[in-house]
Design a protein around this motif. Structure first.
Motif, short mmCIF file in Angstrom:
data_model
loop_
_atom_site.label_atom_id
_atom_site.label_comp_id
_atom_site.label_asym_id
_atom_site.label_seq_id
_atom_site.Cartn_x
_atom_site.Cartn_y
_atom_site.Cartn_z
N PHE A 29 69.63 -30.69 41.11
CA PHE A 29 71.00 -30.47 41.18
C PHE A 29 71.19 -29.29 42.24
CE2 PHE A 29 70.22 -32.04 37.05
CZ PHE A 29 70.83 -33.10 37.20
N TRP A 30 72.45 -29.35 43.01
CA TRP A 30 72.78 -28.23 44.02
C TRP A 30 74.03 -27.87 43.70
CZ3 TRP A 30 76.38 -29.42 47.10
CH2 TRP A 30 76.76 -30.89 47.34
N ALA A 31 74.54 -26.68 44.53
CA ALA A 31 75.85 -26.05 44.66
C ALA A 31 75.79 -25.14 45.83
CB ALA A 31 76.06 -25.38 43.42
N ILE A 32 76.94 -25.17 46.31
CA ILE A 32 77.39 -24.38 47.47
C ILE A 32 78.64 -23.76 47.18
CG2 ILE A 32 77.95 -24.37 50.07
CD1 ILE A 32 76.11 -26.99 50.51
N GLY A 33 78.69 -22.43 47.53
CA GLY A 33 80.04 -21.73 47.29
C GLY A 33 80.25 -20.77 48.31
N ALA A 34 81.64 -20.77 48.89
CA ALA A 34 81.95 -19.76 50.01
C ALA A 34 83.27 -19.27 49.61
CB ALA A 34 81.81 -20.80 51.56
#
Length: 192
Positions: free
Chosen positions: A37-42
């Protein structure tokens, strides 16, 4: 589980967050105990770039996030064959199959995406946020009816997908604030 996370911020204006995890659960079949599982936030703090000298705009931030997560809330041994002493024969308990094995049972997966805007005006007397979200769920964990001739009536399997999407709006106001009265209003609107 293994978990890693990287956060980066430049001048408290541009922010980036990355995460990755690998989870294992003995609740799933031998072929699918592990999932990634992965996540990207900006985010971009527009206030610090364009409105730093403004007396009206105190906060303005644009946000974006996307990522995946998993669900393993199915109870223990759901992928295993189970036997129970349900019947008697000649005064002795007889073990019978009460659930069949499913070695391909796997994680229920969620793909989430969110676009957001935070704002604050007039010394944050008016503040709030706007969010638009999309959540796709796949490989839903469900009990599936099976023929009674198998010896049991249901088996947990991955079946079905669905999507949730909508808007969420939060609005906060400070109507009166002095030594005698503190009156604030918080309202939330949402669609799904």
């Amino acid at each position: 589980s293994y978990f890693s996370r990287l956060n980066y911020s430049f001048n408290n204006t541009y922010n980036l967050s990355l995460s990755y995890r690998r989870d294992g659960s003995s609740r799933f079949g031998d072929n699918n105990k592990y999932a990634n599982f992965w996540a990207i936030g900006a985010s971009w703090n527009i206030h610090n770039t364009l409105f730093e000298e403004s007396n009206t705009v105190n906060n303005l931030k644009l946000r974006f996030s996307t990522g995946t997560s998993g669900n393993d809330f199915i109870g223990d041994f759901a992928s295993q064959s189970l036997y129970q002493y349900r019947f008697n024969y000649d005064g002795a308990g007889v073990p019978t199959l009460s659930r069949g094995a499913n070695p391909n049972l796997t994680w229920e997966k969620n793909d989430n995406t969110n676009f957001g805007l935070d704002f604050g005006l007039f010394n944050n007397r008016i503040s709030g946020s706007f969010d638009y979200y999309i959540r796709n769920t796949s490989d839903l964990l469900n009990p599936i009816p099976t023929p009674l001739t198998s010896g049991f009536d249901t088996q947990i399997d991955n079946l079905g997908d669905f999507e949730n999407k909508g808007f969420e709006i939060a609005l906060n106001t400070i109507n009166v604030q002095n030594s005698n009265i503190n009156w604030t209003t918080n309202k939330t609107f949402s669609t799904n």
